[in-house]
Write an enzyme that holds these catalytic residues in place. Structure first.
Site, PDB file in Angstrom:
ATOM      1  N   HIS A  14       0.842  -1.200   0.000  1.00  0.00           N
ATOM      2  CA  HIS A  14       0.000   0.000   0.000  1.00  0.00           C
ATOM      3  C   HIS A  14       0.879   1.252   0.000  1.00  0.00           C
ATOM      4  O   HIS A  14       0.629   2.198  -0.748  1.00  0.00           O
ATOM      5  CB  HIS A  14      -0.864   0.061   1.272  1.00  0.00           C
ATOM      6  CG  HIS A  14      -1.953  -0.960   1.362  1.00  0.00           C
ATOM      7  ND1 HIS A  14      -2.084  -1.804   2.435  1.00  0.00           N
ATOM      8  CD2 HIS A  14      -2.986  -1.253   0.536  1.00  0.00           C
ATOM      9  CE1 HIS A  14      -3.152  -2.571   2.275  1.00  0.00           C
ATOM     10  NE2 HIS A  14      -3.712  -2.274   1.123  1.00  0.00           N
ATOM     11  N   LYS A  47     -17.618  -5.629   7.116  1.00  0.00           N
ATOM     12  CA  LYS A  47     -16.381  -6.409   6.962  1.00  0.00           C
ATOM     13  C   LYS A  47     -15.847  -6.676   8.358  1.00  0.00           C
ATOM     14  O   LYS A  47     -15.849  -5.768   9.197  1.00  0.00           O
ATOM     15  CB  LYS A  47     -15.313  -5.588   6.224  1.00  0.00           C
ATOM     16  CG  LYS A  47     -15.304  -5.745   4.726  1.00  0.00           C
ATOM     17  CD  LYS A  47     -14.006  -5.182   4.168  1.00  0.00           C
ATOM     18  CE  LYS A  47     -14.044  -5.073   2.663  1.00  0.00           C
ATOM     19  NZ  LYS A  47     -12.828  -4.441   2.130  1.00  0.00           N
ATOM     20  N   ARG A  58      -2.390  -5.830  -8.469  1.00  0.00           N
ATOM     21  CA  ARG A  58      -1.415  -6.906  -8.306  1.00  0.00           C
ATOM     22  C   ARG A  58      -1.534  -7.887  -9.480  1.00  0.00           C
ATOM     23  O   ARG A  58      -1.179  -7.548 -10.588  1.00  0.00           O
ATOM     24  CB  ARG A  58      -1.614  -7.604  -6.956  1.00  0.00           C
ATOM     25  CG  ARG A  58      -0.990  -6.836  -5.808  1.00  0.00           C
ATOM     26  CD  ARG A  58      -1.548  -7.253  -4.473  1.00  0.00           C
ATOM     27  NE  ARG A  58      -2.978  -6.948  -4.387  1.00  0.00           N
ATOM     28  CZ  ARG A  58      -3.702  -7.054  -3.289  1.00  0.00           C
ATOM     29  NH1 ARG A  58      -3.144  -7.480  -2.193  1.00  0.00           N
ATOM     30  NH2 ARG A  58      -4.976  -6.735  -3.290  1.00  0.00           N
ATOM     31  N   SER A 101      -2.860  -7.700   2.855  1.00  0.00           N
ATOM     32  CA  SER A 101      -3.130  -7.569   4.290  1.00  0.00           C
ATOM     33  C   SER A 101      -3.507  -8.923   4.879  1.00  0.00           C
ATOM     34  O   SER A 101      -3.080  -9.264   5.981  1.00  0.00           O
ATOM     35  CB  SER A 101      -4.272  -6.574   4.534  1.00  0.00           C
ATOM     36  OG  SER A 101      -3.914  -5.296   4.080  1.00  0.00           O
TER      37      SER A 101
HETATM   38  P1  ADP Z   1      -8.366  -5.271  -0.197  1.00  0.00           P
HETATM   39  O1  ADP Z   1      -8.835  -4.585  -1.468  1.00  0.00           O
HETATM   40  O2  ADP Z   1      -7.660  -6.574  -0.423  1.00  0.00           O
HETATM   41  O3  ADP Z   1      -9.376  -5.281   0.948  1.00  0.00           O
HETATM   42  P2  ADP Z   1      -7.293  -2.870   0.574  1.00  0.00           P
HETATM   43  O4  ADP Z   1      -8.711  -2.390   0.496  1.00  0.00           O
HETATM   44  O5  ADP Z   1      -6.576  -2.525   1.806  1.00  0.00           O
HETATM   45  O6  ADP Z   1      -7.221  -4.393   0.387  1.00  0.00           O
HETATM   46  O7  ADP Z   1      -6.464  -2.401  -0.696  1.00  0.00           O
HETATM   47  C1  ADP Z   1      -6.558  -1.107  -1.186  1.00  0.00           C
HETATM   48  C2  ADP Z   1      -5.852  -0.986  -2.499  1.00  0.00           C
HETATM   49  O8  ADP Z   1      -4.479  -1.305  -2.357  1.00  0.00           O
HETATM   50  C3  ADP Z   1      -6.378  -1.903  -3.594  1.00  0.00           C
HETATM   51  O9  ADP Z   1      -6.411  -1.150  -4.782  1.00  0.00           O
HETATM   52  C4  ADP Z   1      -5.349  -2.980  -3.705  1.00  0.00           C
HETATM   53  O10 ADP Z   1      -5.279  -3.506  -5.008  1.00  0.00           O
HETATM   54  C5  ADP Z   1      -4.100  -2.208  -3.375  1.00  0.00           C
HETATM   55  N1  ADP Z   1      -3.048  -3.076  -2.858  1.00  0.00           N
HETATM   56  C6  ADP Z   1      -3.127  -3.900  -1.811  1.00  0.00           C
HETATM   57  N2  ADP Z   1      -1.950  -4.559  -1.643  1.00  0.00           N
HETATM   58  C7  ADP Z   1      -1.123  -4.141  -2.632  1.00  0.00           C
HETATM   59  C8  ADP Z   1       0.203  -4.457  -3.021  1.00  0.00           C
HETATM   60  N3  ADP Z   1       0.930  -5.364  -2.370  1.00  0.00           N
HETATM   61  N4  ADP Z   1       0.747  -3.813  -4.095  1.00  0.00           N
HETATM   62  C9  ADP Z   1      -0.010  -2.917  -4.769  1.00  0.00           C
HETATM   63  N5  ADP Z   1      -1.267  -2.571  -4.464  1.00  0.00           N
HETATM   64  C10 ADP Z   1      -1.830  -3.178  -3.410  1.00  0.00           C
END
Ligand code: ADP
Length: 159
Positions: A17, A41, A90, A128
């Site tokens: 992130h 969630k 990703r 995460s």
């Molecule tokens: P999720 O969508 O899995 O619940 P988040 O809401 O925290 O996780 O993710 C927010 C954004 O961060 C999404 O666009 C997700 O694709 C991106 N993201 C999460 N992990 C990574 C990573 N390792 N590299 C690049 N982008 C990421």
């Protein structure tokens, strides 16, 4: 210069992130890191904890600020005067969901663009949920999350 919103649940924030937030700040100058309240969630960290961990993690990134949001992302973006939503992509598995969200948001708010940044190769595998799984079973998450998150995770799973 358009400013950007980087939305997520951040349960918890990872170095993947952070990489996207840093690159967004570099491109757009100003980035609002939008921590979704995540109604419906089940999260490990409360919204206040997630906000605090994100705030500490982005404190060194100039132009980044953290705001908690709920409701429609495009409405939130409008309130923040942001015209770009930046998401990290990703593997292929992220694509379908993100593509659908981007098109729905475009329909709701044609003036707001969704921009995708490819995950950096070193964080392509990082999520995460993966980090929580490792921490839960006592594995090391060093290098995968900021130090404050590492401490937060060991606090949650201690004992
Ligand atoms: P999720 O969508 O899995 O619940 P988040 O809401 O925290 O996780 O993710 C927010 C954004 O961060 C999404 O666009 C997700 O694709 C991106 N993201 C999460 N992990 C990574 C990573 N390792 N590299 C690049 N982008 C990421």
């Amino acid at each position: 210069m358009p400013s950007a919103v980087c939305p997520g649940t951040f349960d918890p924030i990872t170095n993947g992130h952070l990489d996207i937030i840093e690159r967004s700040a570099y491109i757009y100058g100003k980035v609002v890191v939008a921590v979704g309240r995540g109604y419906g969630k089940e999260t490990l960290f409360t919204v206040d904890e997630r906000e605090e961990l994100v705030a500490q993690s982005v404190s060194g990134i100039s132009g980044a600020k953290v705001v908690v949001f709920d409701g429609l992302l495009v409405e939130f973006a409008r309130e923040q005067s942001a015209d770009v939503i930046v998401k990290g992509l990703r593997a292929v598995s992220d694509f379908e969901h993100e593509f659908q969200m981007a098109l729905l948001n475009k329909r709701l708010a044609p003036g707001i663009e969704t921009v995708f940044l490819m995950a950096s190769p070193e964080y392509m595998f990082l999520s995460s949920s993966g980090v929580k799984e490792i921490a839960k079973f006592g594995g090391s998450v060093t290098g995968l999350v900021p130090g404050v998150v590492e401490m937060g995770l060991s606090g949650k799973y201690r004992g």
